[in-house]
Design a protein around this motif. Structure first.
Motif, PDB file in Angstrom:
ATOM      1  N   LYS A 148       0.831  -1.205   0.000  1.00  0.00           N
ATOM      2  CA  LYS A 148       0.000   0.000   0.000  1.00  0.00           C
ATOM      3  C   LYS A 148       0.859   1.245   0.000  1.00  0.00           C
ATOM      4  O   LYS A 148       0.564   2.239  -0.693  1.00  0.00           O
ATOM      5  CB  LYS A 148      -0.940  -0.017   1.215  1.00  0.00           C
ATOM      6  CG  LYS A 148      -2.074  -1.034   1.104  1.00  0.00           C
ATOM      7  CD  LYS A 148      -2.976  -0.960   2.330  1.00  0.00           C
ATOM      8  CE  LYS A 148      -4.136  -1.963   2.198  1.00  0.00           C
ATOM      9  NZ  LYS A 148      -5.011  -1.939   3.405  1.00  0.00           N
ATOM     10  N   ALA A 149       1.947   1.211   0.757  1.00  0.00           N
ATOM     11  CA  ALA A 149       2.847   2.362   0.809  1.00  0.00           C
ATOM     12  C   ALA A 149       3.504   2.594  -0.566  1.00  0.00           C
ATOM     13  O   ALA A 149       3.635   3.731  -1.022  1.00  0.00           O
ATOM     14  CB  ALA A 149       3.914   2.155   1.874  1.00  0.00           C
ATOM     15  N   ASN A 150       3.901   1.495  -1.190  1.00  0.00           N
ATOM     16  CA  ASN A 150       4.502   1.610  -2.532  1.00  0.00           C
ATOM     17  C   ASN A 150       3.513   2.153  -3.552  1.00  0.00           C
ATOM     18  O   ASN A 150       3.871   2.963  -4.412  1.00  0.00           O
ATOM     19  CB  ASN A 150       5.018   0.250  -2.992  1.00  0.00           C
ATOM     20  CG  ASN A 150       6.272  -0.188  -2.248  1.00  0.00           C
ATOM     21  OD1 ASN A 150       6.964   0.637  -1.665  1.00  0.00           O
ATOM     22  ND2 ASN A 150       6.537  -1.482  -2.242  1.00  0.00           N
ATOM     23  N   ALA A 151       2.260   1.692  -3.455  1.00  0.00           N
ATOM     24  CA  ALA A 151       1.241   2.130  -4.415  1.00  0.00           C
ATOM     25  C   ALA A 151       0.924   3.605  -4.257  1.00  0.00           C
ATOM     26  O   ALA A 151       0.539   4.284  -5.222  1.00  0.00           O
ATOM     27  CB  ALA A 151      -0.020   1.291  -4.241  1.00  0.00           C
ATOM     28  N   ALA A 152       1.104   4.122  -3.024  1.00  0.00           N
ATOM     29  CA  ALA A 152       0.778   5.522  -2.753  1.00  0.00           C
ATOM     30  C   ALA A 152       1.866   6.485  -3.227  1.00  0.00           C
ATOM     31  O   ALA A 152       1.634   7.686  -3.319  1.00  0.00           O
ATOM     32  CB  ALA A 152       0.523   5.717  -1.266  1.00  0.00           C
TER      33      ALA A 152
END
Length: 219
Positions: free
Chosen positions: A214-218
């Motif tokens: 999720k952090a990478n996608a953000a």
């Protein structure tokens, strides 16, 4: 949760994903019908050359488009990697404690983690070539070590593979571990996973990878 990719580990992972791009994405170009019957070293060399040529001409993949790279990985890479064995080895004995659903989620989320790094690594592929050393094996061997190196303008990058003979006639060989510059990918992740598993169990490991994705996608 534990941040799973940090510091030098990230550098190793980027090199690993770039290596996997150039040497394990087997179906990116049409292959000879006899590919499954090749010796493992000859197969790695032939397929590496074909994949490199494909990557140099496919601008959508080289741009790092995550959806395109995901599709590419599913279609090209995953059929030629024993990803379940790779994950079970990385998780260790706790893998047997995971439910079938958790095992599948671990594989899916870890693949997503690799794909996003993989997408960034693709931009680094330019004029590399792969040099594969002749493999030493005995008749009937089911597992082999193939040693190779990525030849660049600088120092060659050591790139070794552990492969297993897939069950079934004509199924060829599948990768289950990759060594970049002396560091095996499965062992690297096993060390990282153990801390999370000890603290929070299998579900905690899943949650930590989900959070990382999720952090990478953000970004």
């Amino acid at each position: 949760g534990t941040v799973l990719v940090q510091g030098t580990t990230l550098g190793v992972l980027i090199r690993w994903t770039a290596a996997l791009t150039t040497a394990a994405a087997f179906a990116a170009a049409p292959l000879a019908a006899t590919a499954a019957d090749l010796a493992p070293d000859a197969m790695i060399q032939q397929l590496s050359d074909e994949v490199l040529n494909s990557l140099k001409t496919d601008q959508d993949i080289r741009s790092g488009d995550v959806s395109k790279v995901t599709s590419y990985v599913d279609r090209v890479v995953m059929p030629n990697v024993d990803f379940r064995r790779m994950m079970a080895s990385a998780v260790g004995p706790r893998w047997r404690e995971a439910t079938p659903s958790q095992q599948q989620q671990l594989q899916d989320e870890f693949k997503t983690l690799l794909v996003r790094t993989y997408a960034g690594a693709l931009k680094q592929v330019n004029d590399q070539t792969i040099r594969v050393r002749p493999v030493r094996m005995q008749p009937g061997d089911k597992e082999v070590l193939v040693r190779s190196e990525i030849v660049t303008r600088g120092e060659p990058i050591q790139l070794d593979y552990r492969l297993e003979k897939a069950p079934g006639k004509g199924m060829g060989w599948r990768i289950y571990n990759v060594n970049v510059m002396g560091i095996w990918m499965v062992e690297t992740y096993r060390e990282q996973f153990q801390n999370e598993l000890k603290a929070n169990g299998v579900q905690g490991l899943i949650d930590s990878i989900v959070a990382r994705n999720k952090a990478n996608a953000a970004k």
